[in-house]
Design a protein around this motif. Structure first.
Motif, PDB file in Angstrom:
ATOM      1  N   MET A   1      25.913  -6.866  30.579  1.00  8.12           N
ATOM      2  CA  MET A   1      27.298  -6.929  30.065  1.00  8.12           C
ATOM      3  C   MET A   1      28.262  -6.262  31.038  1.00  8.12           C
ATOM      4  N   LYS A   2      27.931  -5.006  31.360  1.00  8.64           N
ATOM      5  CA  LYS A   2      28.817  -4.240  32.218  1.00  8.64           C
ATOM      6  C   LYS A   2      28.965  -4.907  33.589  1.00  8.64           C
ATOM      7  N   TYR A 311      39.530   1.418  32.730  1.00  8.41           N
ATOM      8  CA  TYR A 311      39.126   2.559  33.536  1.00  8.41           C
ATOM      9  C   TYR A 311      38.665   3.692  32.631  1.00  8.41           C
ATOM     10  N   ASN A 314      35.325   3.398  30.709  1.00  9.51           N
ATOM     11  CA  ASN A 314      34.146   3.474  31.559  1.00  9.51           C
ATOM     12  C   ASN A 314      33.784   4.895  31.942  1.00  9.51           C
ATOM     13  N   LEU A 315      34.695   5.811  31.729  1.00  7.36           N
ATOM     14  CA  LEU A 315      34.432   7.180  32.158  1.00  7.36           C
ATOM     15  C   LEU A 315      33.942   8.027  31.000  1.00  7.36           C
ATOM     16  N   LEU A 316      32.786   7.674  30.452  1.00  9.81           N
ATOM     17  CA  LEU A 316      32.222   8.502  29.397  1.00  9.81           C
ATOM     18  C   LEU A 316      31.712   9.787  30.010  1.00  9.81           C
ATOM     19  N   PRO A 317      31.982  10.897  29.369  1.00  7.99           N
ATOM     20  CA  PRO A 317      31.373  12.129  29.891  1.00  7.99           C
ATOM     21  C   PRO A 317      29.880  12.111  29.613  1.00  7.99           C
ATOM     22  N   ARG A 318      29.104  12.518  30.579  1.00  3.69           N
ATOM     23  CA  ARG A 318      27.669  12.563  30.349  1.00  3.69           C
ATOM     24  C   ARG A 318      27.095  13.866  30.841  1.00  3.69           C
TER      25      ARG A 318
ATOM     26  N   GLY B  18      24.259  -3.663  30.912  1.00  3.62           N
ATOM     27  CA  GLY B  18      24.014  -4.841  31.739  1.00  3.62           C
ATOM     28  C   GLY B  18      22.510  -5.017  31.898  1.00  3.62           C
ATOM     29  N   MET B  56      29.076   9.635  21.117  1.00  3.00           N
ATOM     30  CA  MET B  56      29.853   9.382  22.336  1.00  3.00           C
ATOM     31  C   MET B  56      29.865   7.921  22.722  1.00  3.00           C
ATOM     32  N   GLU B  90      27.849  16.773  32.021  1.00  4.36           N
ATOM     33  CA  GLU B  90      28.942  16.809  32.992  1.00  4.36           C
ATOM     34  C   GLU B  90      30.105  17.593  32.386  1.00  4.36           C
ATOM     35  N   GLN B 403      29.743   6.824  38.930  1.00  2.39           N
ATOM     36  CA  GLN B 403      30.041   7.331  37.587  1.00  2.39           C
ATOM     37  C   GLN B 403      29.059   6.785  36.548  1.00  2.39           C
ATOM     38  N   TYR B 404      28.391   5.678  36.853  1.00  2.00           N
ATOM     39  CA  TYR B 404      27.434   5.115  35.900  1.00  2.00           C
ATOM     40  C   TYR B 404      26.015   5.639  36.105  1.00  2.00           C
TER      41      TYR B 404
END
Ligand SMILES: Nc1ncnc2c1ncn2[C@@H]1O[C@H](COP(=O)(O)OP(=O)(O)OP(=O)(O)O)[C@@H](O)[C@H]1O
Ligand SMILES: [Mg+2]
Lengths: 318, 502
Positions: A1-2, A311, A314-318, B18, B56, B90, B403-404
């Motif tokens: 998907m992404k 944008y 897509n910037l999930l904190p992890r 994906g 999240m 993070e 970032q991924y």
């Protein structure tokens, strides 16, 4: 998907362009694609594209330049005067180049060394340049190349088209090479993406910014020269909309105005085509100028919003 | 296990990004009164599953139950309100606001008096929350930028604990913390367990997990592999479950020969740093030396790394690159002289998160992949792929944005960025932070190789075992000055070093 979403997003600018063309072809019942209007469309698109392609570098490395319009106007006016005074295309071209480079270097130095946010500096610079143009031109509102001491050759449609194509294609190719096949493009992306990282990676931000502004200066000079040769005159308000057109073009072309890794040269050219069709389409519909401005603002905000939305998610904190 | 104590259950939980399968039909059970360790290689899905539990991000398919009821939080705020608090791997704070505002983010309404937010009431409550976890020395009215990375993590802990969670998730936090930070977190986790609440603890430090946890769950490539109770804890067994095969014994350096050449390559002379964390500090670093630097929080060791690399202003003294005789002016100059620097703060300083793996790794080696003025895409690809392979960076492709990537894989990108450059002097600040054991071993082997080639490595770390295991010489800093110096030896113990630190 992404993954597929990312790939699709790369085609957004082209979809956008096609949609705009189709929409205005229908809305103007095909008039926008008819001979003369297509011709004027291309002429405008060329100037916008030359300025936008150069701006890709500047915006790409995180420099928010709001004075493209003023720079273009001053360049065309001084170039025009030089042409009239000398009667030589060569001197005119040289004057365009010199003016654009001096102004761009000035901006580059500000961007590199002065802590004040560049957008503020360039807003002020834009006003100053417009005012200076008025001072220089005095009581005149337009200057005509036909007033030159020696006649400056004029070009017919075919010749003019050739000049346009050579200028645009040449500049585009040089920029693509610089951006994609030399270190410069990579440096621009890193610097725009994260200045701290750029510094810790040993990149010379002063050089990168100066070179970027020089490239944009060349684009402005080419745009001014091509316009002078075609219109054979320049008015004190020439290029007034260019500042915003360039920014809309870059956003419609698929790059963020804050620069960084998603910077691409194609944004300059596709975006310039889209905004030009949009502008002429709107005016051909007979809309009021004020309405057109509002419409442009709405499109600008919508595109910026959509771009920043994808944008953020897509910037999930992890 | 007593099923009455079951607090969280996932059934056939899946998550795809994906083509990447991050979670593959996972059935996870978490019980009250236990600290459950979650372990697995980088990119095995640990952060993914816990962040789904905390709200999240959503799962692709499968079910979750919390206290027997279906559980599907759509935001982290909803997850926290239900009683799941998470300390993320993070950045988990918002910049530009005060510590108190961070602690009560989204709950400002609680402090409304006559229509306006009472700042003093908020600061007071925030200070209480900080004191509650034993951080009396952090002032809640400060801006978040005024404190260091470790204290920011503790502020996050205070925020999570202030909402009184029933489940606490600690995602790979401890490797960035010094001894003090770690003991604060351990205390909180034990307190939660004693109150019959649940804790999920993610870490790559096996010793730490074996000591703290009552149960351990192993993930590999998105699959739940096994579930072990305390009596079954056995390091080699756990490692085998993690990587799916036996791992070599070699980990740290095997030799105990700490002699290095007399040739000095770096001379730090009487430096006081701009931040004031380093005071009149001097040291010399030799060619072919692995110099370890350790200490407690605020001891100045991270600043020392920056000072040597020219990234931090110095008020007095100088740093000299001895072979060239030049004083280091700034980072660019240092890199020209053959130096490299892996920053501890990878997301803000070492990486461009929105850029691809390729752009990040090649950015430090643009002069290695060119032919005259031109960058050769094939050479660039080979250069980047080399690092991706050596460090087994788990990614969909080198064009994927960093970032991924999972936390540990991001760290590998930073390491690869500098390893590829072939620097003569490499400054590594917490280089193995968040990296799994397998890749850590590979990193140690690389560092050892570089030493053998006569390169100099300055290794700053919170992990004593790593410092003892790798360094030829170990400097311990305290309050910005040298507190002790140890030569490499088989006899050197953590105990000895901790004595020196405090
Ligand atoms: N937003 C995202 N987009 C694409 N892929 C992602 C995304 N988030 C995670 N992944 C992928 O999912 C996999 C699992 O990632 P996750 O962060 O859960 O790993 P992890 O076990 O926490 O690893 P680490 O120990 O390095 O923190 C990785 O391969 C990662 O690249
Ligand atoms: Mg993780």
């Amino acid at each position: 998907m992404k993954k597929s979403w990312e790939t699709i997003r790369n085609y957004f600018p082209i979809f956008g362009f096609v949609i705009v063309v189709v929409f205005f072809s229908i809305a103007t019942k095909g008039a926008i694609l008819s001979g003369t209007s297509l011709q004027s469309l291309l002429n405008q698109a060329i100037a916008t594209a030359l300025v936008s392609i150069g701006s890709v570098f500047v915006f790409g490395c995180g420099c928010f330049d709001m004075s493209m319009g003023g720079t273009l106007c001053m360049t065309a006016v001084l170039g025009g005067y030089a042409g009239i005074a000398s009667g030589s295309i060569f001197v005119m071209a040289l004057a365009c180049l010199a003016t654009a480079l001096v102004l761009s270097l000035l901006k580059g130095l500000f961007a590199a060394y002065v802590e004040v946010p560049l957008f503020i500096v360039t807003i002020v610079l834009g006003f100053v340049l417009s005012a200076l143009v008025l001072v220089i031109m005095g009581t005149e509102t337009t200057i005509l190349l036909n007033d030159a001491v020696k006649p400056i050759p004029s070009f017919n449609f075919t010749q003019m088209s050739a000049i346009n194509i050579v200028a645009l294609a040449g500049f585009f190719i040089v920029c693509v090479i610089l951006f994609n096949f030399t270190a410069l493009g990579r440096k621009v992306k890193i610097l725009g993406g994260n200045p701290v990282t750029a510094r810790q990676t040993g990149l010379n931000s002063v050089n990168i910014k100066l070179i970027s502004f020089i490239i944009s200066g060349v684009g402005v000079a080419l745009a001014a020269l091509v316009a002078l040769l075609r219109i054979r005159s320049v008015g004190s308000t020439y290029g007034a909309d260019m500042g915003t057109d360039v920014m809309i073009a870059l956003v419609l072309g698929g790059m963020p105005l804050t620069g960084g890794p998603r910077t691409r040269i194609s944004a300059g050219i596709i975006g310039a085509l889209t905004i030009t069709v949009l502008n002429s389409g709107l005016s051909m519909l007979g809309l009021d100028l004020a309405i057109i401005q509002i419409f442009r603002a709405v499109i600008y905000l919508a595109v910026v919003y959509v771009a920043s939305m994808t944008y953020r998610t897509n910037l999930l904190p992890r | 296990m007593n099923e009455d104590k079951l607090i969280i259950e996932t059934r056939q939980l899946c998550k795809n990004f994906g083509p990447t399968i991050a979670l593959n039909h996972v059935d996870l059970k978490i019980y009250r009164g236990q600290i459950t360790g979650l372990i697995g290689e980088n990119g095995s899905g640990k952060s993914t599953i816990t962040s789904i539990l905390a709200g999240m991000q959503p799962a692709s398919s499968g079910e979750m139950f919390f206290k027997g009821k279906p559980h599907k939080p759509s935001t982290m705020i909803e997850g926290a309100a239900l009683g799941i608090g998470m300390i993320v791997q993070e950045q988990g704070y918002v910049s530009g606001i005060s510590i108190a505002q961070n602690i009560f983010l989204g709950e400002e309404g609680r402090f409304r008096r006559h229509g306006i937010i009472s700042r003093s009431a908020m600061v007071k409550a925030a200070q209480e929350a900080l004191n509650n976890i034993g951080c009396n020395d952090i002032d809640a009215s400060w801006y978040i930028e005024q404190i260091d990375l470790q204290d920011r993590k503790l502020v996050e802990l205070a925020r999570v604990m202030a909402s009184n969670p029933e489940v606490l998730v600690v995602d790979e936090t401890t490797t960035a913390l010094s001894q003090r930070g770690r003991s604060i977190i351990y205390d909180i986790m034990r307190r939660m367990r004693d109150e019959d609440k649940a804790v999920i603890f993610i870490s790559h430090d096996l010793d730490e997990l074996m000591e703290v946890c009552d149960r351990m769950v192993v993930l590999r490539d998105g699959n739940l592999i096994t579930d072990l109770d305390k009596p079954e804890f056995e390091p080699n067994l756990i490692k085998r479950h993690m990587v799916g095969r036996d791992m070599g014994e070699k980990y740290y350096r095997e030799d105990y020969d700490g002699t290095v050449s007399d040739e000095v390559v770096l001379d730090v002379d009487n430096v006081t740093s701009g931040s004031g964390l380093l005071i009149n500090f001097s040291m010399q670093v030799h060619k072919g030396e692995i110099l370890g630097i350790g200490g407690l929080s605020h001891c100045g060791m991270h600043e020392l790394g920056k000072v040597v690399f020219g990234e931090e202003k110095i008020l007095t003294g100088s740093v000299t690159h001895v072979p060239s005789g030049q004083k280091i002016r700034d980072a660019r100059h240092a890199i020209k002289l053959g130096m490299g620097y892996v920053s501890k703060d990878r997301d803000h300083e070492a990486l461009v998160l929105s850029a691809s793996i390729r752009d990040n790794i090649s950015s430090a080696g643009l002069d290695k992949i060119n032919d005259g003025p031109f960058i050769l895409p094939n050479k660039e690809k080979a250069y980047v792929n080399q690092q991706v392979q050596t460090l087994s960076i788990k990614c969909a492709s080198i064009n994927q944005n960093v970032q991924y990537l999972s936390g540990g894989n991001k760290q590998k990108v930073v390491f690869g960025k500098w390893i590829g450059r072939d620097c003569d002097i490499l400054i590594l600040d917490c280089p193995t932070r968040g990296v799994d054991v397998g890749v850590k071993a590979a990193m140690y082997a690389l560092i050892d190789d570089m030493k053998r080639q006569g390169k100099t490595i300055i290794m700053i770390s919170e992990e004593l075992a790593e410092l003892i295991g790798m360094a030829d010489r170990l400097l311990i800093l305290k309050d910005g000055s040298l507190a002790g110096e140890f030569q490499r030896s088989r006899q050197l113990t953590e105990h000895e070093i901790i004595e020196c630190m405090i």
